[in-house]
Design a protein around this motif. Sequence first.
Motif, PDB file in Angstrom:
ATOM      1  N   ARG A  95       0.835  -1.213   0.000  1.00  0.00           N
ATOM      2  CA  ARG A  95       0.000   0.000   0.000  1.00  0.00           C
ATOM      3  C   ARG A  95       0.862   1.252   0.000  1.00  0.00           C
ATOM      4  O   ARG A  95       0.526   2.248  -0.653  1.00  0.00           O
ATOM      5  N   ARG A 187     -13.998  14.001   2.500  1.00  0.00           N
ATOM      6  CA  ARG A 187     -12.628  13.571   2.779  1.00  0.00           C
ATOM      7  C   ARG A 187     -11.850  13.392   1.480  1.00  0.00           C
ATOM      8  O   ARG A 187     -10.672  13.706   1.385  1.00  0.00           O
ATOM      9  N   LYS A 197      -2.477   6.833   1.295  1.00  0.00           N
ATOM     10  CA  LYS A 197      -2.373   7.209   2.702  1.00  0.00           C
ATOM     11  C   LYS A 197      -1.408   8.386   2.752  1.00  0.00           C
ATOM     12  O   LYS A 197      -0.198   8.228   2.920  1.00  0.00           O
ATOM     13  N   TYR A 202      -5.878  13.582   5.801  1.00  0.00           N
ATOM     14  CA  TYR A 202      -6.151  13.656   7.233  1.00  0.00           C
ATOM     15  C   TYR A 202      -6.310  15.118   7.657  1.00  0.00           C
ATOM     16  O   TYR A 202      -7.187  15.451   8.460  1.00  0.00           O
ATOM     17  N   GLU A 233     -16.246   5.930   4.148  1.00  0.00           N
ATOM     18  CA  GLU A 233     -15.490   5.430   5.296  1.00  0.00           C
ATOM     19  C   GLU A 233     -16.063   6.030   6.570  1.00  0.00           C
ATOM     20  O   GLU A 233     -16.877   6.955   6.521  1.00  0.00           O
ATOM     21  N   ALA A 236     -11.233   7.446  10.283  1.00  0.00           N
ATOM     22  CA  ALA A 236     -10.108   6.907   9.518  1.00  0.00           C
ATOM     23  C   ALA A 236     -10.164   5.384   9.534  1.00  0.00           C
ATOM     24  O   ALA A 236      -9.178   4.701   9.785  1.00  0.00           O
ATOM     25  N   ASN A 238     -12.352   1.836   7.559  1.00  0.00           N
ATOM     26  CA  ASN A 238     -13.323   1.326   6.593  1.00  0.00           C
ATOM     27  C   ASN A 238     -14.594   0.970   7.347  1.00  0.00           C
ATOM     28  O   ASN A 238     -14.604   0.910   8.571  1.00  0.00           O
ATOM     29  N   LEU A 257      -9.646   4.136   1.153  1.00  0.00           N
ATOM     30  CA  LEU A 257      -8.383   3.469   1.450  1.00  0.00           C
ATOM     31  C   LEU A 257      -8.610   1.961   1.569  1.00  0.00           C
ATOM     32  O   LEU A 257      -9.548   1.517   2.239  1.00  0.00           O
ATOM     33  N   GLY A 259      -8.072  -0.836   3.332  1.00  0.00           N
ATOM     34  CA  GLY A 259      -7.588  -1.204   4.663  1.00  0.00           C
ATOM     35  C   GLY A 259      -7.141  -2.654   4.740  1.00  0.00           C
ATOM     36  O   GLY A 259      -7.759  -3.539   4.139  1.00  0.00           O
ATOM     37  N   VAL A 260      -6.099  -2.890   5.511  1.00  0.00           N
ATOM     38  CA  VAL A 260      -5.622  -4.253   5.739  1.00  0.00           C
ATOM     39  C   VAL A 260      -6.646  -5.004   6.594  1.00  0.00           C
ATOM     40  O   VAL A 260      -6.956  -6.173   6.348  1.00  0.00           O
ATOM     41  N   THR A 261      -7.220  -4.312   7.567  1.00  0.00           N
ATOM     42  CA  THR A 261      -8.238  -4.935   8.412  1.00  0.00           C
ATOM     43  C   THR A 261      -9.483  -5.247   7.573  1.00  0.00           C
ATOM     44  O   THR A 261     -10.095  -6.310   7.715  1.00  0.00           O
ATOM     45  N   GLY A 302     -10.080  -1.079  11.336  1.00  0.00           N
ATOM     46  CA  GLY A 302      -8.782  -0.428  11.155  1.00  0.00           C
ATOM     47  C   GLY A 302      -7.764  -1.000  12.120  1.00  0.00           C
ATOM     48  O   GLY A 302      -8.133  -1.674  13.090  1.00  0.00           O
ATOM     49  N   THR A 303      -6.508  -0.726  11.859  1.00  0.00           N
ATOM     50  CA  THR A 303      -5.431  -1.293  12.670  1.00  0.00           C
ATOM     51  C   THR A 303      -5.536  -0.893  14.139  1.00  0.00           C
ATOM     52  O   THR A 303      -5.302  -1.712  15.027  1.00  0.00           O
TER      53      THR A 303
HETATM   54  C1  LIG Z   1      -8.588   6.675   5.931  1.00  0.00           C
HETATM   55  C2  LIG Z   1      -8.385   5.301   6.475  1.00  0.00           C
HETATM   56  N1  LIG Z   1      -9.249   4.345   6.111  1.00  0.00           N
HETATM   57  C3  LIG Z   1      -9.108   3.081   6.565  1.00  0.00           C
HETATM   58  C4  LIG Z   1      -8.104   2.718   7.426  1.00  0.00           C
HETATM   59  C5  LIG Z   1      -7.988   1.308   7.893  1.00  0.00           C
HETATM   60  O1  LIG Z   1      -6.853   0.678   7.317  1.00  0.00           O
HETATM   61  P1  LIG Z   1      -6.091  -0.488   8.053  1.00  0.00           P
HETATM   62  O2  LIG Z   1      -7.096  -1.557   8.296  1.00  0.00           O
HETATM   63  O3  LIG Z   1      -5.018  -0.911   7.092  1.00  0.00           O
HETATM   64  O4  LIG Z   1      -5.534   0.067   9.319  1.00  0.00           O
HETATM   65  C6  LIG Z   1      -7.201   3.688   7.837  1.00  0.00           C
HETATM   66  C7  LIG Z   1      -6.139   3.387   8.801  1.00  0.00           C
HETATM   67  O5  LIG Z   1      -5.086   2.959   8.409  1.00  0.00           O
HETATM   68  C8  LIG Z   1      -7.324   5.006   7.332  1.00  0.00           C
HETATM   69  O6  LIG Z   1      -6.457   5.964   7.679  1.00  0.00           O
END
Ligand SMILES: Cc1ncc(COP(=O)(O)O)c(C=O)c1O
Lengths: 364, 364
Positions: A95, A187, A197, A202, A233, A236, A238, A257, A259-261, A302-303
Amino acid sequence: MEDQTIRVELTNSKKEKPDENHLEFGRVFTDHMFIMDYAEPIGWHDARIVPYQPLVIDPSSMIFHYGQSVFEGLKGYRTETGDIQLFRPEKNFQRLNHSNDRLVIPQIDEEFVLEGIKELVAIDRDWVPHTEGTSIYIRPFIISTEPYLGVSPSKHFKFIVIMSPVGSYYKEGINPVKIAVENQYVRAVKGGTGEAKTGGNYASSLKAQEIVEKEGYSQVLWLDGMERKYIEEVGAMNVFFKINGEVVTPQLNGSILAGVTRDSVIQLLKYWDVPVSERRVSMQELYEAHQNGTLEEAFGSGTAAVISPIGELRWNGEHLVINNGEIGELSQKLYDTITAIQYGKVEDPFDWIEKVNLKSKVNL
Amino acid sequence: MEDQTIRVELTNSKKEKPDENHLEFGRVFTDHMFIMDYAEPIGWHDARIVPYQPLVIDPSSMIFHYGQSVFEGLKGYRTETGDIQLFRPEKNFQRLNHSNDRLVIPQIDEEFVLEGIKELVAIDRDWVPHTEGTSIYIRPFIISTEPYLGVSPSKHFKFIVIMSPVGSYYKEGINPVKIAVENQYVRAVKGGTGEAKTGGNYASSLKAQEIVEKEGYSQVLWLDGMERKYIEEVGAMNVFFKINGEVVTPQLNGSILAGVTRDSVIQLLKYWDVPVSERRVSMQELYEAHQNGTLEEAFGSGTAAVISPIGELRWNGEHLVINNGEIGELSQKLYDTITAIQYGKVEDPFDWIEKVNLKSKVNL
Ligand SMILES: Cc1ncc(COP(=O)(O)O)c(C=O)c1O
Ligand SMILES: Cc1ncc(COP(=O)(O)O)c(C=O)c1O
């Protein structure tokens, strides 16, 4: 990158570590940091782990003016056996390179940088807390450092990784939050930087956040910038909704974004045979589902929080209470399973875990 | 702000000044800079003029991660009598505060900061070049410096002003540029940060700019983010079209920066009784005007170039050549008049000029 070695310079004045039971997010940093520099035409070079220290940067550096920057966020988890492990770190570096592309920042060598981070974690291993729910937050970021006031891609960058021990997101148990649907501010928009990112996304979000906080809401639900109809979203994170037994999440459309989660949630749901679909979801659809009683659960992913259940949505003066303001069964199961994998308490059927070799090559 | 004094610490190693005939934009900086700090709850404090020097900033400072920042750009001009004067500087500080509001940055005291800049210019007066068309570029900016990784408004900021002597934008005469209409990427959207001067807008613009440059175009023409129909800006300038005797420019709709030059152009046109209107302009309208021969002139407006005539527009494979690729009569008259006012060569009927008192309070 030609030179694949990492120079290590250890601190000779270790900082005092904070109380593991009162860790705040992102305020205290470990003893060391990872840095490497980019300059044309050499490329990325001089990778090093050095004592955590201030950056000395010219005031004309582009980062202070034109915001050319990207970042990532991931965590290291302490297992019951004392090991430290990362959760899908390769996704973060993929990413990061995707963000780099959008922001006209040179690509990094994903494997090399992951090695660097593992070495940094190994060196600062004593900073990774042991208390339930704690972790080490890892923040890789790239800033443009060319001392030049022209609006053009920088020719100099720094890639830096800093780390902060963080407490449990849910010290007092998981309490669903109240969310306000944002109709005024956006956003991100298609064609913009939403799927990267980068700092600007932000910075742009602060104003709406400030307003709804004063009104007693913890985050905003972002709608699309073109029609202000479709959900993107939450804060910050998903966002997911369980509607009539099916889990839906906005599809990655260029302004969301990845997201990894988010990806982990989708994979888990498929593994469990829970119907899940990535598609457009409008506020109107959500409203109707709420009215006819089929909006069963809603949560952010999110993380930082892993799963953050939504107990109430404010939309145009309406207050949609979801699942009586309590965490849903599926939300809880997702939270429990993902965190159990992260802390090594259950099998990892997806190969998500990457162990850190604590026998670092350097002497501590 | 309680304390309205400016502490001055002069350099004891003055730098060598660059050759006035080979000045590049934004690469060389003067001997001093202005700084003041913000911290809650004291507010802005410790205003000072100090030797130009690197900033020493923690890597966790918010500016490196979440892009909370704003900036301005204005110029000081050397008159034939050796005086130095600024052009409508109060507009820049009004706009800075407008940007601050959007970015959740505390307001600055506009008058105080303008005094500080005048004092800085007076101290570094020898850096303001004398050669025709040269000037001193003044860059005020604010960065968020709280060392904290949470996404929330910073509690610490720095307001800084640096200055760079710059050459004439048009060393080889004014040559109209080729512009590509951008259909894929967007710079800003309603509800976003387009009307603020903040780093993220510029970071976001780099990708499109990079692509069209490779194709031989010097800038992009930005369309609105919602419908991709209406014209917004050209590169980092506002944009004007003369259609059938009337000058039109996109109205300030929330995603367009309110340029100081834009406002000056509008005022001058009114003064000359040239019909001018601020309204929505679609690419389709422009295309039709070109087809029926009523698209007479097109130009960008901004502090750096003042007036930048557009000789050709590429849109969906069509190439609209404007005024045979030459600078239009009205464009030339606007350029000549604005620059003549800036350099004090003609009367200033609008009270746009603000003289710098060169008898600075400090001994040099
Ligand atoms: C705008 C935004 N969306 C989604 C996420 C969730 O992403 P992740 O699951 O990779 O943390 C984040 C945080 O990293 C974010 O900043
Ligand atoms: C995006 C953008 N639009 C327009 C302008 C023109 O504004 P001004 O005339 O105040 O220089 C600028 C430059 O400042 C700009 O960055």
